[in-house]
Design a protein around this motif. Structure first.
Motif, PDB file in Angstrom:
ATOM      1  N   ILE B  44       1.810  -0.290   4.051  1.00 40.65           N
ATOM      2  CA  ILE B  44       2.887   0.503   3.340  1.00 40.65           C
ATOM      3  C   ILE B  44       3.182  -0.012   2.206  1.00 40.65           C
ATOM      4  O   ILE B  44       3.281   0.429   1.051  1.00 40.65           O
ATOM      5  CB  ILE B  44       4.001   0.713   4.213  1.00 40.65           C
ATOM      6  N   ASP B  47       0.312  -1.530  -1.893  1.00 39.81           N
ATOM      7  CA  ASP B  47      -0.018  -0.972  -3.168  1.00 39.81           C
ATOM      8  C   ASP B  47       1.237  -0.853  -4.137  1.00 39.81           C
ATOM      9  O   ASP B  47       1.207  -0.843  -5.205  1.00 39.81           O
ATOM     10  CB  ASP B  47      -0.379   0.558  -2.871  1.00 39.81           C
ATOM     11  N   ALA B  48       2.332  -1.043  -3.489  1.00 40.63           N
ATOM     12  CA  ALA B  48       3.651  -0.858  -4.539  1.00 40.63           C
ATOM     13  C   ALA B  48       3.818  -1.951  -5.358  1.00 40.63           C
ATOM     14  O   ALA B  48       4.350  -1.959  -6.236  1.00 40.63           O
ATOM     15  CB  ALA B  48       4.772  -0.768  -3.405  1.00 40.63           C
ATOM     16  N   PHE B  50       1.788  -2.996  -7.189  1.00 41.72           N
ATOM     17  CA  PHE B  50       0.968  -2.893  -8.142  1.00 41.72           C
ATOM     18  C   PHE B  50       1.178  -1.631  -9.304  1.00 41.72           C
ATOM     19  O   PHE B  50       0.569  -1.192 -10.204  1.00 41.72           O
ATOM     20  CB  PHE B  50      -0.486  -2.584  -7.902  1.00 41.72           C
ATOM     21  N   THR B  51       2.578  -0.975  -8.870  1.00 43.47           N
ATOM     22  CA  THR B  51       3.056   0.064  -9.511  1.00 43.47           C
ATOM     23  C   THR B  51       3.591  -0.335 -10.846  1.00 43.47           C
ATOM     24  O   THR B  51       3.721   0.494 -11.699  1.00 43.47           O
ATOM     25  CB  THR B  51       4.102   0.875  -8.747  1.00 43.47           C
ATOM     26  N   ARG B  52       4.159  -1.501 -10.921  1.00 42.03           N
ATOM     27  CA  ARG B  52       4.886  -2.142 -12.147  1.00 42.03           C
ATOM     28  C   ARG B  52       4.603  -3.486 -12.299  1.00 42.03           C
ATOM     29  O   ARG B  52       3.920  -4.090 -11.677  1.00 42.03           O
ATOM     30  CB  ARG B  52       6.415  -2.147 -11.756  1.00 42.03           C
ATOM     31  N   ILE B  60      12.017  -3.767  -7.356  1.00 41.10           N
ATOM     32  CA  ILE B  60      11.475  -3.225  -6.214  1.00 41.10           C
ATOM     33  C   ILE B  60      11.909  -4.093  -5.276  1.00 41.10           C
ATOM     34  O   ILE B  60      11.777  -5.230  -5.320  1.00 41.10           O
ATOM     35  CB  ILE B  60       9.985  -2.939  -6.123  1.00 41.10           C
TER      36      ILE B  60
ATOM     37  N   ALA C  16       4.013   4.511  -0.833  1.00 41.23           N
ATOM     38  CA  ALA C  16       5.075   4.200  -1.667  1.00 41.23           C
ATOM     39  C   ALA C  16       4.551   3.812  -3.126  1.00 41.23           C
ATOM     40  O   ALA C  16       5.214   4.205  -4.036  1.00 41.23           O
ATOM     41  CB  ALA C  16       5.505   2.594  -1.250  1.00 41.23           C
ATOM     42  N   PHE C  17       3.163   3.725  -3.123  1.00 40.55           N
ATOM     43  CA  PHE C  17       2.624   3.561  -4.628  1.00 40.55           C
ATOM     44  C   PHE C  17       2.946   4.723  -5.330  1.00 40.55           C
ATOM     45  O   PHE C  17       3.319   4.931  -6.582  1.00 40.55           O
ATOM     46  CB  PHE C  17       1.090   3.288  -4.563  1.00 40.55           C
ATOM     47  N   ILE C  20       6.677   5.526  -6.163  1.00 38.34           N
ATOM     48  CA  ILE C  20       7.221   4.969  -7.344  1.00 38.34           C
ATOM     49  C   ILE C  20       6.614   5.107  -8.833  1.00 38.34           C
ATOM     50  O   ILE C  20       7.506   5.585  -9.905  1.00 38.34           O
ATOM     51  CB  ILE C  20       6.991   3.151  -7.153  1.00 38.34           C
ATOM     52  N   VAL C  21       5.340   5.630  -8.729  1.00 38.02           N
ATOM     53  CA  VAL C  21       4.808   6.169 -10.007  1.00 38.02           C
ATOM     54  C   VAL C  21       5.428   7.446 -10.504  1.00 38.02           C
ATOM     55  O   VAL C  21       5.605   7.575 -11.499  1.00 38.02           O
ATOM     56  CB  VAL C  21       3.230   6.045  -9.929  1.00 38.02           C
ATOM     57  N   MET C 256      -2.796   3.934 -14.614  1.00 37.50           N
ATOM     58  CA  MET C 256      -1.469   4.094 -14.489  1.00 37.50           C
ATOM     59  C   MET C 256      -0.702   4.864 -15.585  1.00 37.50           C
ATOM     60  O   MET C 256       0.143   5.838 -15.224  1.00 37.50           O
ATOM     61  CB  MET C 256      -0.759   2.936 -14.539  1.00 37.50           C
TER      62      MET C 256
END
Lengths: 287, 287, 287
Positions: B44, B47-48, B50-52, B60, C16-17, C20-21, C256
Motif C-alpha cells: 500500500i 509506491d506513495a 515515489f509520487t513526490r 506525506i 495510494a500512488f 496522491i498524483v 509523472m
C-alpha cells in the motif's frame, strides 16, 4: 472546522452519487463506509462524537444510504442508539433516494392543489410508493395504496414484503387481482401516483385519460416505457388530457435541490434526524 | 502541496475518530485503508514514496491505528521495512489510542510531581496499562505492574497475553490472587494508575483513601463505575481524600491536544517514527 | 464546483500512488474504490452522471488503475458501457502505470530521433513492453517484439498470456530460444527497449555495445541489476558506448508530468477516453 459527513452505505461500495451531492452541498470531508450493517454502525460512529466538543458537533453528521431501505432504517436506528447524552450528531436516511424522491413529488403536488380531503391512489409498494402514501395521508388525502396487478409483470414484484412494509407504516394496502380491479380503485380519485419499477407500464393512457375525477398524476419511472402511458419524464406539471401531469425527470431535478437542502440542514445543529417527515418539511420549503 | 495522511487501520473499517482528528490537525487529504495487515501494508505505502521528490516527502505521513495493538505494531514495522534510502515518510502508531492516552496521563503526573524514585503501581495489563508502566519506568519510578484480581471480573481479562506483552516490554508483572494481595502491593506506593477495562472497579475508595503513602492516582476508565471508586471522570488533579486524583475525561481532553501535536510533528520531516517514547516527548511539551 | 475523480482500482486496496498524483494534479475530491470488477463498475459510476447537469460533467472523471492490465481494460470498457447519451464523463486507464510509462519512454525517443522506418526491438512481453511496441509501430518503426529467453529467468515470465496479449494488439511476437537467437534479432536494429521484470538483466553490455547499428536504448527497470547492463537508471539520453541511453528513473521522472497532464486533460471535457494512444499524444507534448 471542516464539515465532516460520515457516509454509511449498506451496499458493498459506498454510493458515488451520495458522495458527490454531499460535496456539492458544501460538505468539506467525506468519511465513506461500504457494507455497513446495523451491528457495525455504532462502532464506526461512536468514537467520532468525542473528537470535537459537544458545542461543535453540528460540524459532523451521518448519512445513511444504499439500495436496501430496511437495512438503511436499521443502520439509522443503530446510529441513534450510539448517541450518549450531548454526544450526538444529526443524521439522515435516504436509502434508494426514497425519502427525497417521495418528499419532492408530494411537495410539488401539494404546491398546486390543496390535498386535504382529496382521494389519492398510489400504485406500487416499493419504498418510494409507501413513503409517498404516508406523506399524502399526512397532507389529509384519503389514500389508497395498491399493489400493481400481477398481470403487469409476470414476476413477483407485488411481494409480501411490500405489503408488510406498507402495513408497518400504518397503511392498508390492497391487491387488485386484475387491471379491471385496479381501474375500479381509481373511481373518484383526484390524485394518482405511479410508483412502479423501471420498465413496467402501470396505467394505460386510456385508463387515466378517461377517468373523469383525476386532476393530478405523477410518475416516478424515468426510463421507457413510462409508468403512465403518454406522460413524458420531463413533464413538469403540464396539462395532458385535461390533467396536470408530473414526470420522473421533473421530480428528479427538484429532488437534487431537496437533497442538498437536507444535507445543509444536518449541519445546522447536532440534533436533526431526517427521515421521511423531516425531509418533507424541507421539500415543502424548497419546491 | 497537500498534506496527505495514509491511514492504515487494522480493523475492517478505518476509524472515523482518527480521521476527524487528522483533519482537525490540518491534514489536507486522507487516504483511508481498513483491514490492513502487516503483509499488505508495504504494498500500500511503497509506491506513495515515489509520487513526490525526496525533498518533499515531509508532506506525506502514515498513521497506524485500530483496536489491536500488536497488529498495529506489526503494520508499523512493515511500513518501515518498505522504506528505501531517502524514500521514506514519517509514521505513527496509536492503536487503541494507547500511546497518546498513556503518554498524556503520565506526562500530567510528571508535571505535578518528580517521578524519579517514586514507587508506582499500575493495575491492569491492557495496552494503556503496559505503556503507562513503561513510561513511569523511564521517568525513574520503581514500577509494579499488576493484573487485576480475577475476583473483580469473573472473566478472563487477566489473560496470558497481557502478561506476555508486559514481559516483552521488559516489565515483570505480578498476579495478585486476591484483593488483599493487590492491597498489599500498594504498600508504600506513591503513584497508582487504574488501567482496567470499562465497567470494572479496580480499587474501592476504602482501599486507596486509607493508604498513607499514595499521593497521586489516575483512572483511565471513563464510564460508570469508575476504576477508582470515588474518582470523577472530570477530576483534573483535584484533591480527594488528601490525594491528587486524575480522571479519564481530564486525561482524554488533554490527549486530544497531544494527538494533534503528534500529527503535526509527522509533517515536519519525513523521518519521524512516533511510538510510545516519541509520543511521550511531545506530551511532556503539550501537557 | 469541486473536481471529482472516481478512482476504480482492480486491486483490493486502491492505489495510494494514483491518489496522491491525482491530488497533485488539482483533483479536489477522490472517491476511491478497491476490488472493482467489470461487473461492479457500471453500478458504481452510473448514478454519478446524474449528480450534475450534462453541461457540468467535465468536473467528474473516472480513473482505472491496479496491477492487472486486462482487468483494468475490462473495467474501462464497462464504465464506457454505462454512458447514456450526454450522461458520460472522461476516463483514463493506467493499470500498472503501463500507458503513461510506455508513452513517456517512446515520446522521449521520438524527440531525439525520427522513428519512421527505424528498425526497433522491444524485449519483454509485459504490459509496458507491449504498449511500447504498439507506439513504436504507430511512429512507423519496423518493430520486433521478443520474449525474454527462458535462460534469463528459470521462471515462467515468458508466458502464453504475454504472447496472446501481444497478438491481440496486432503484434507478431517472437520467442528466441536462446540468448544467441535474441542477439541475432538485434541485427540491424536502431532502437532497443528492455522491458523485462525487476531483477532480470535482459542484455549484457557486451551484446548491446558491440552491435554496430543500435543508436538508442531504453531500460524500464529501476532496480538492480538493470535490464541493460551498464545503463544507469538516471541516464537521461546520455551517451554510453557511442549510443544514446535512457534509464528507468529518467523515464519515471518525466512520466509523472505526463500522468498529471493526462489527469488535467480529463477535466477539460466529459468526452476524453485516454488509453495508450491518447496518453501518447499528451506525452509528445509534455516530454
Amino acid at each position: 472546522m471542516k464539515k465532516v459527513l460520515i457516509q454509511l452505505d449498506t451496499d458493498p461500495q459506498p454510493s458515488a452519487f451520495d458522495s458527490i451531492v454531499a460535496l456539492d452541498a458544501d460538505v468539506d470531508a467525506l468519511l465513506r463506509y461500504g457494507g455497513v450493517s446495523a451491528e457495525a454502525a455504532p462502532e464506526i460512529v461512536r468514537d467520532a462524537f468525542f473528537t470535537r466538543g459537544p458545542g461543535e458537533l453540528a460540524t459532523i453528521a451521518v448519512w445513511v444510504g444504499g439500495s436496501n431501505v430496511p437495512a438503511g432504517e436499521a443502520v439509522l436506528a443503530a446510529v441513534q442508539g450510539a448517541f450518549f447524552g450531548p454526544f450526538r450528531v444529526s443524521a439522515m436516511l435516504d436509502s434508494n433516494g426514497a425519502n427525497t424522491t417521495a418528499a419532492t413529488a408530494v411537495a410539488k403536488l401539494a404546491a398546486v392543489r390543496e390535498l386535504a380531503g382529496a382521494p389519492a391512489v398510489v400504485v406500487g409498494l416499493g419504498a418510494v410508493g409507501v413513503r409517498s402514501a404516508t406523506l399524502l395521508a399526512r397532507e389529509g388525502c384519503e389514500v389508497t395504496v395498491a399493489a400493481i396487478p400481477a398481470s403487469r409483470f409476470g414476476d413477483d414484484y407485488r411481494t409480501p414484503r411490500g405489503l408488510a412494509v406498507a402495513r408497518e407504516m400504518g397503511l392498508d394496502p390492497v391487491e387488485p387481482a386484475s387491471e379491471e380491479e385496479l381501474e375500479e380503485l381509481l373511481d373518484g380519485a383526484a390524485v394518482v401516483l405511479a410508483a412502479g419499477p423501471a420498465g413496467v407500464q402501470v396505467l394505460s393512457r386510456e385508463v387515466w385519460s378517461t377517468n373523469p375525477t383525476i386532476e393530478l398524476l405523477a410518475d416516478y419511472n424515468a426510463t421507457e416505457p413510462p409508468g403512465l402511458e403518454g406522460v413524458e419524464a420531463g413533464d413538469d406539471l403540464v396539462e395532458r388530457e385535461g390533467k396536470l401531469v408530473l414526470g420522473a425527470i421533473a421530480i428528479g431535478g427538484r429532488k437534487m435541490k431537496v437533497h442538498k437542502a437536507c444535507l445543509r440542514r444536518l449541519f445546522e445543529s447536532n440534533e436533526e434526524i431526517l427521515e421521511v417527515d423531516g425531509v418533507y418539511e424541507i421539500a415543502r420549503q424548497v419546491v
